[in-house]
Design a protein around this motif. Structure first.
Motif, PDB file in Angstrom:
ATOM      1  N   UNK A 117       0.803  -1.226   0.000  1.00 59.98           N
ATOM      2  CA  UNK A 117       0.000   0.000   0.000  1.00 59.98           C
ATOM      3  C   UNK A 117       0.830   1.266   0.000  1.00 59.98           C
ATOM      4  N   UNK A 118       2.144   1.141   0.226  1.00 57.29           N
ATOM      5  CA  UNK A 118       3.002   2.334   0.263  1.00 57.29           C
ATOM      6  C   UNK A 118       3.653   2.574  -1.091  1.00 57.29           C
ATOM      7  N   UNK A 119       3.661   3.824  -1.472  1.00 59.19           N
ATOM      8  CA  UNK A 119       4.226   4.174  -2.769  1.00 59.19           C
ATOM      9  C   UNK A 119       5.721   4.392  -2.645  1.00 59.19           C
ATOM     10  N   UNK A 120       6.483   3.766  -3.543  1.00 60.59           N
ATOM     11  CA  UNK A 120       7.927   3.915  -3.559  1.00 60.59           C
ATOM     12  C   UNK A 120       8.322   4.729  -4.777  1.00 60.59           C
ATOM     13  N   UNK A 121       9.177   5.721  -4.653  1.00 55.68           N
ATOM     14  CA  UNK A 121       9.968   6.126  -3.499  1.00 55.68           C
ATOM     15  C   UNK A 121       9.313   7.182  -2.629  1.00 55.68           C
ATOM     16  N   UNK A 122       8.048   7.282  -2.584  1.00 53.73           N
ATOM     17  CA  UNK A 122       7.423   8.301  -1.730  1.00 53.73           C
ATOM     18  C   UNK A 122       6.629   9.249  -2.581  1.00 53.73           C
ATOM     19  N   UNK A 123       5.743   9.924  -1.909  1.00 56.43           N
ATOM     20  CA  UNK A 123       4.709  10.710  -2.554  1.00 56.43           C
ATOM     21  C   UNK A 123       5.159  11.683  -3.626  1.00 56.43           C
ATOM     22  N   UNK A 124       6.095  12.579  -3.256  1.00 53.00           N
ATOM     23  CA  UNK A 124       6.399  13.729  -4.108  1.00 53.00           C
ATOM     24  C   UNK A 124       6.720  13.325  -5.549  1.00 53.00           C
ATOM     25  N   UNK A 125       7.458  12.243  -5.687  1.00 53.41           N
ATOM     26  CA  UNK A 125       7.933  11.874  -7.015  1.00 53.41           C
ATOM     27  C   UNK A 125       6.828  11.280  -7.886  1.00 53.41           C
ATOM     28  N   UNK A 126       5.702  10.942  -7.290  1.00 54.32           N
ATOM     29  CA  UNK A 126       4.715  10.197  -8.071  1.00 54.32           C
ATOM     30  C   UNK A 126       3.404  10.944  -8.273  1.00 54.32           C
ATOM     31  N   UNK A 127       3.351  12.208  -7.856  1.00 54.77           N
ATOM     32  CA  UNK A 127       2.130  12.981  -8.114  1.00 54.77           C
ATOM     33  C   UNK A 127       1.980  13.140  -9.623  1.00 54.77           C
ATOM     34  N   UNK A 128       0.821  12.782 -10.180  1.00 53.55           N
ATOM     35  CA  UNK A 128       0.651  12.871 -11.632  1.00 53.55           C
ATOM     36  C   UNK A 128       0.858  14.305 -12.115  1.00 53.55           C
ATOM     37  N   UNK A 129       1.347  14.398 -13.347  1.00 54.61           N
ATOM     38  CA  UNK A 129       1.674  15.713 -13.894  1.00 54.61           C
ATOM     39  C   UNK A 129       0.476  16.671 -13.807  1.00 54.61           C
ATOM     40  N   UNK A 130      -0.717  16.173 -14.066  1.00 57.09           N
ATOM     41  CA  UNK A 130      -1.913  17.026 -14.053  1.00 57.09           C
ATOM     42  C   UNK A 130      -2.106  17.667 -12.678  1.00 57.09           C
ATOM     43  N   UNK A 131      -1.866  16.878 -11.608  1.00 61.18           N
ATOM     44  CA  UNK A 131      -2.047  17.391 -10.254  1.00 61.18           C
ATOM     45  C   UNK A 131      -1.011  18.467  -9.953  1.00 61.18           C
ATOM     46  N   UNK A 132       0.240  18.201 -10.429  1.00 62.07           N
ATOM     47  CA  UNK A 132       1.300  19.185 -10.202  1.00 62.07           C
ATOM     48  C   UNK A 132       0.946  20.509 -10.857  1.00 62.07           C
ATOM     49  N   UNK A 133       0.411  20.430 -12.066  1.00 62.31           N
ATOM     50  CA  UNK A 133       0.022  21.646 -12.776  1.00 62.31           C
ATOM     51  C   UNK A 133      -1.023  22.424 -11.999  1.00 62.31           C
ATOM     52  N   UNK A 134      -1.997  21.658 -11.489  1.00 60.93           N
ATOM     53  CA  UNK A 134      -3.087  22.300 -10.740  1.00 60.93           C
ATOM     54  C   UNK A 134      -2.538  23.054  -9.544  1.00 60.93           C
ATOM     55  N   UNK A 135      -1.559  22.404  -8.863  1.00 57.35           N
ATOM     56  CA  UNK A 135      -1.044  22.992  -7.647  1.00 57.35           C
ATOM     57  C   UNK A 135      -0.331  24.323  -7.937  1.00 57.35           C
TER      58      UNK A 135
END
Ligand SMILES: [Zn+2]
Length: 370
Positions: free
Chosen positions: A350-368
Motif C-alpha cells: 500500500x506504500x508508494x515507492x519512493x514516496x509521494x512527491x515523485x509520483x504525483x501525476x503531472x496534471x495534479x502538479x500543474x493544478x497545484x
C-alpha cells in the motif's frame, strides 16, 4: 482509496480495468478506467525475488575467479569480505539492494543470510526502514550443528538455508534440517550447482525449495516434481560462472520453477533483468512462453503467503507495479523487454515507492502551481 488503471494481470491474463487499495489491501477490482488514477499502464502484482544474498552487495570490486573461490564457505572471497566488513557498511549495502528491488518492481524477496544470528540482525536493521517484504533464512556460523545456536537463529528468522549438502558433515546437516522441521520453519538449500548431488539425500531434509539444480538429471528433476519441491533458477548468476539452466527441460519435468537473482555482488537484484535473461536463455534451449517466465518471477510469494492467488484480486496485498508498456494480448511479451525506465509506479504493502512527491501525476502538479 488510491487507484491505478490500465491492463492488469488477474492471475491468468491481462484485463482492462481499475484497481483500488486502502492501507495494504486491494479493495476494488473493476472494469473501466478511473477518472483520476495515480498511474495508468500495464499493472502486475509485485515481483518476488526468490533467491538473494543481499549481504554480498557490500562486495563492490570487479570479480575474478571460480565459483568456489568467490562464494564457497568458509574461505570464498565474499565470506572473507563479509567477516571484515563493518556492520553499518553491510546494512547500507543491503538497503541499497532493497531500494534497487523496489525501484525495479520487486516487493518481496527470500534471502539466504550468512553470519549466524548477527547476520540476521543486520538484515532486519536494513529491512526496518524499507517497504519491502523479506523472508529471512539464516544459517549457523560454522559448518556444524549446535542445537543452541540453531534454536537462537530460528527464533529470530523464518528458517535456515545452507550452502549445500556436500559442504556439511552428513550427520550435522540431517540434525540441522530435523531441528528446523520440529520448529515448523523453512529449510532451504542450494543443490547440484557445480556438481551433481544425491537428490534423495537432499529431499530427505524436507526442503521448502532448492536453488540451481543445473547438474540435475531428468530423473532428479522428476523426483523434485513428485515431492512438490520448487526449484529456484538464477540464470545470470549461472552464466557468470559459464553455465546455463535448461529452463524448457526443467518445466517439462513438471517441477515448479521460481526466479531469483542470487549473489548481490554478481548481479544487481533487478528481477526485470533476470526475466529478460531467463527468457533469452530459455530460447537457447527451445524456448518457453513469456507467461511461464513471468509466473516464475511471481511465484516465490507463496513462501510468505501460501494462499496468494498470483493475480490482482480483491483481498490480496496491495503490492502493485505499473509499467508504461503495451498491454492487452501483448502484456506478457512487454514484460520480457521491460526495464527499470519503464516502471512508472511501485506500490508495496500500500506504500508508494519512493514516496509521494515523485509520483504525483503531472496534471495534479500543474493544478497545484496555478
Ligand atoms: Zn545462492
Amino acid at each position: 482509496m488510491e487507484r491505478v488503471s490500465g491492463w492488469f494481470y488477474d492471475g491468468r491474463r491481462f484485463r482492462e480495468g481499475t484497481i483500488g487499495w486502502d492501507d495494504d489491501v486491494i479493495l476494488e477490482v473493476r472494469n473501466g478506467r478511473a477518472r483520476n488514477p495515480l498511474a495508468t499502464g500495464l499493472i502486475i502484482p509485485g515481483l518476488w525475488n526468490a533467491h538473494t544474498h543481499l549481504g554480498d552487495a557490500v562486495v563492490t570490486q570487479e570479480l575474478t575467479g571460480t565459483l568456489e573461490e568467490l562464494v564457497a564457505p568458509p574461505h570464498g572471497l565474499k565470506h572473507r569480505i563479509l567477516a571484515k566488513a563493518k556492520d553499518e557498511a553491510v546494512i547500507a549495502a543491503m538497503r541499497r539492494a532493497m531500494a534497487t528491488m523496489l525501484r525495479t518492481g520487486t516487493t518481496g524477496f527470500t534471502d539466504f543470510r550468512e553470519g549466524g544470528l548477527k547476520g540476521l540482525k543486520l538484515l532486519y536493521a536494513a529491512l526496518a526502514t524499507m517497504p519491502v517484504r523479506g523472508v529471512a533464512l539464516g544459517r549457523p556460523i560454522g559448518l556444524e550443528y549446535d542445537a543452541r545456536e540453531v534454536s537462537a537463529i530460528l527464533r529470530a528468522s523464518d528458517g535456515i538455508a545452507v550452502s549445500s549438502y556436500v559442504d556439511w558433515p552428513e550427520d550435522g546437516i540431517q540434525k540441522l534440517a530435523a531441528h528446523v522441521r520440529r520448529e515448523k520453519k523453512i529449510f532451504a538449500i542450494h543443490c547440484s550447482e557445480r556438481i551433481r548431488e544425491n537428490i534423495d539425500q537432499v529431499l530427505d531434509l524436507s526442503p521448502a525449495f532448492l536453488v540451481h539444480m543445473l547438474q540435475a538429471t531428468d530423473a532428479d528433476l522428476k523426483r523434485c516434481a513428485d515431492a512438490r519441491v520448487p526449484i529456484v533458477v538464477c540464470p545470470r548468476s549461472n552464466a557468470f560462472f559459464g553455465m546455463t539452466p535448461d529452463i524448457p527441460r526443467m518445466l517439462r519435468s513438471g517441477v515448479e520453477l521460481h526466479l531469483g537473482t542470487d549473489n548481490a555482488m554478481i548481479n544487481v537484484p533487478s528481477m526485470l533483468r533476470e526475466i529478460e535473461f531467463a527468457y533469452r536463455v530459455a530460447r537457447m534451449n527451445g524456448g518457453v512462453a513469456a507467461r511461464d517466465i513471468f509466473e516464475m518471477a511471481l511465484r516465490g510469494r507463496r513462501l510468505a503467503e501460501p494462499d496468494a492467488s498470483g493475480g490482482i484480486r480483491v483481498g490480496e496485498r496491495a503490492d502493485l507495479v505499473v509499467f508504461d508498456l503495451p498491454g492487452g494480448a501483448s502484456g506478457f511479451a512487454s514484460l520480457m523487454r521491460a526495464s527499470a525506465s519503464d516502471v512508472s509506479l511501485v506500490v508495496s504493502g500500500g506504500r508508494i515507492w519512493p514516496g509521494r512527491a515523485a509520483t504525483i501525476p503531472r496534471s495534479a502538479r500543474r493544478r497545484r502551481r496555478n
